[in-house]
Write an enzyme that holds these catalytic residues in place. Structure first.
Site, PDB file in Angstrom:
ATOM      1  N   GLY A  21      16.854   5.995 -65.460  1.00  0.00           N
ATOM      2  CA  GLY A  21      17.972   5.503 -64.682  1.00  0.00           C
ATOM      3  C   GLY A  21      17.971   3.998 -64.647  1.00  0.00           C
ATOM      4  O   GLY A  21      17.054   3.339 -65.158  1.00  0.00           O
ATOM      5  N   ASP A 135      27.821   9.490 -54.559  1.00  0.00           N
ATOM      6  CA  ASP A 135      27.554   9.681 -55.990  1.00  0.00           C
ATOM      7  C   ASP A 135      27.386  11.163 -56.312  1.00  0.00           C
ATOM      8  O   ASP A 135      26.446  11.564 -57.010  1.00  0.00           O
ATOM      9  CB  ASP A 135      26.312   8.895 -56.409  1.00  0.00           C
TER      10      ASP A 135
END
Length: 666
Positions: A21, A135
């Site tokens: 990420g 998200d």
């Protein structure tokens, strides 16, 4: 992060990388104390603000307890090779991510019902705790060995009582394909209803195997969220009944107040629609009748049930090369992953290896064919000419046929059934000339109205594009400002620290940093650059004026050498309002396409243009004066210096740069 595999972090043995990420990487690990396999999320950035966000996420997740939220086993920090590493320890989910599951194909409606109920229960729970996730997406949902869903990744979540936000009000965080349309407009903040929109996108994805809005660049996706109705799910999943489709489309309503009021309400409405459709099949409906349900339903541009939607195919203003239709979103190559990995929002075109044929089926369903802007302009001009021709010819033809027809001797012709020489009885006939004039007037009025409609549509599209561009650029610049420089003072501490070239070709003046190159038989270009910073994923903005010469431009990810045989990416603009993008490999130029004109660029000597670039991984997006130009994809260079170009033409080059700002992408 290279080299952590095989190391021991506190009591955890790090075995292999399973997810990457923007802020942290996720490893499969082994807890030596309790002898179990775990997932370890390790912070990897040298950024205090992001570290605070990471620690905040750990505390937030540890405070939440729900059967469908990923639990936290442990948090802390430890040293490896003299460096401190911060970590979050979670269960290792054998089922991977929901995104990986969808890659195998759309979920059966019964499985989608179960998954949605589990995700909705977790989402309603955090909403009751005053937390907005921000998200919600398929890669942030983990699956256990039995396929049950667990909501994860609270890296950008916020509490409704937060006095201080992670970013300033108005900046949009999240993944663009899932973000609610209202967050791109005004200063609206994420709330429960915006999370529910993201959940509606996820539901669409589970049922159809694709996202409702995809395109070759994020601006087009944002514009679709704001102004385009979602496509009917039955176009991609023929077994979806009208009742199921109605629930999905309500979850994707543009206006927040028209969506469901909670995640569980959406889930129950969907599951009830699925159950009623299943009962209809059980009562004897054939598969052909079941599929025919969707054929009986039509959809308008805004509300289900009143017409067929038309595809909105956005093309970049003055885009380089032949425009291509929007590509469906797909996913990175499969691997052994744990969804605790945070996948950064894509800023460029979707991966091209997934669902290519689906895209062309979309055009067939809508009855549209992808074409170039010039083709559409040609068709419009031809249609307009035909309308004008008809407007002229119809009155003349009607006037001609309304006049008495003369014979060869100049006498009126005799109607059949009457003897020659017998006196004619006049009959009342309509005033055909007046009728023709009325028709011509009506045609002209219709033409004027059509022109007004076309202008209004073009204005709306331009406004949507402007809003989308502003939203994307605002999101990109929401990260930390890593370097800001007016470039007007060589003795400025920030300027000295960057170590810009200083010579007879690279000069600081009161109006900015000048790149000067004389007309020469040996070289026409000059590059001036900073030497102390290497930038990878950034948003950059700088003002450029071509005082003289042919062109100027910005280099990113620049790798200069002693012989001026540079490598990197060039955004070049000339004094005629044209631009191009090129890659340099050891001084050898590799253009992505030839020069293209854009009305966004100001032309002429001494006119200022603001050049803007968003570089995120292999996706490079280019803007001028806050107008999107194009996106290219290339992974040859991942980081490097910033440089400026001056190119001589018929006269010496003198290009001045000022007001440089560089933001790290969060």
């Amino acid at each position: 992060m290279a080299g952590l595999e095989g190391k021991t972090l506190e009591r955890y043995e790090i075995r292999r990388l399973i997810g990457k990420g923007g802020m942290a990487d996720v490893y499969e690990g082994y807890d030596l104390a309790v002898e179990r396999t775990v997932a370890i999320k390790v912070f990897k950035r040298e950024d205090e603000e992001l570290l605070r966000r990471f620690i905040r996420e750990a505390r937030l997740m540890a405070s939440l307890k729900h059967e469908h939220l990923v639990p936290i086993y442990d948090t802390g920090s430890g040293e490896i090779d003299g460096l401190t590493w911060y970590y979050i320890v979670m269960p290792f989910m054998e089922g991977g991510t929901l995104r990986a599951r969808i890659r195998q194909g759309p979920l059966p409606l019964s499985e989608a019902c179960r998954s949605l109920r589990e995700i909705a229960a977790a989402l309603d729970y955090i909403h009751r705790q005053g937390i907005i996730h921000r998200d919600i997406k398929s890669s942030n949902v983990l699956l256990d060995a039995d396929g049950h869903c667990y909501l994860s990744d609270f890296g950008i979540a916020r509490t409704t009582s937060d006095a201080t936000q992670l970013t300033s009000t108005g900046n949009v965080l999240g993944t663009v394909e899932y973000v609610a349309p209202e967050l791109f407009e005004g200063d609206n903040r994420a709330n429960v209803r915006s999370d529910l929109y993201s959940l509606g996108v996820l539901l669409f994805e589970m049922v159809t195997g694709r996202l409702p809005f995809t395109a070759e660049n994020p601006i087009a996706v944002v514009t679709m969220h704001i102004s385009k109705p979602p496509p009917p799910p039955h176009l991609y999943a023929a077994h979806v009944s009208p009742a199921v489709e109605q629930v999905i489309l309500k979850g994707l309503e543009k206006r927040p107040e028209l969506r469901y009021s909670s995640a569980s309400e959406l889930a129950e409405a969907f599951c009830q629609a699925v159950a009623s459709s299943s009962r209809a099949l059980a009562r004897g409906a054939t598969a052909q009748q079941y599929q025919g349900w969707t054929q009986a339903s039509t959809y308008s541009a805004g509300t289900p049930g009143t017409g067929a939607p038309q595809p909105l195919v956005l093309r970049s203003m003055g885009s380089i090369g032949t425009p291509t239709p929007p590509q469906p979103t797909s996913y990175p190559p499969p691997g052994q992953t744990n969804a605790a990995a945070t996948v950064p929002p894509p800023l460029g075109a979707g991966y091209p290896d997934y669902g290519q044929q689906q895209h062309y089926r979309q055009y067939e369903q809508y009855g549209a064919q992808p074409g170039t802007a010039s083709t559409r302009r040609g068709l419009f001009i031809a249609s307009l000419a035909l309308v004008l021709l008809l407007a002229i010819s119809i009155p003349l033809a009607l006037a001609f046929f309304s006049s008495p027809h003369q014979g060869t001797n100049g006498s009126p012709t005799v109607s059949s059934g009457q003897a020659s020489g017998q006196q004619q009885t006049p009959t009342a006939t309509p005033n055909l000339t007046a009728t023709a004039q009325a028709q011509a007037t009506a045609t002209a009025e219709a033409q004027v109205q059509a022109t007004r409609t076309a202008v209004a549509g073009a204005t709306a599209t331009a406004q949507a594009q402007a809003t989308a561009t502003a939203a994307v650029w605002q999101t990109a610049t929401a990260g930390r400002l890593v370097y800001s420089d007016a470039l007007t003072n060589a003795d400025n501490p920030a300027t000295r620290q960057a170590n810009w070239d200083r010579s007879g070709h690279c000069l600081f003046g009161g109006d900015g940093y000048h790149v000067v190159q004389a007309v020469s038989l040996t070289t026409t270009q000059r590059i001036c650059h900073e030497a102390n910073y290497s930038y990878g994923n950034i948003a950059l903005s700088v003002q450029m004026k071509i005082l003289s010469g042919a062109s100027g431009g910005v280099f990113i990810r620049l790798h200069p050498n002693l012989f001026s045989l540079s490598s990197g990416y060039l955004f070049e603009v000339d004094s005629q309002g044209r631009y191009r993008i090129a890659r340099f490999d050891g001084g050898i130029e590799q253009p992505f396409a030839d020069w293209a004109s854009s009305p966004a660029l100001q032309s002429g000597a001494g006119v200022a243009n603001t050049l803007q670039i968003i570089a995120n991984g292999s996706s490079l997006s280019f803007y001028a004066n806050n107008v999107y130009l194009t996106t290219v994809s290339d992974n040859s260079y991942t980081d490097g210096n910033i440089g400026f170009l001056g190119t001589a033409g018929d006269n010496d080059a003198n290009v001045v740069y000022s007001n440089l700002a560089i933001y790290a992408l969060s």
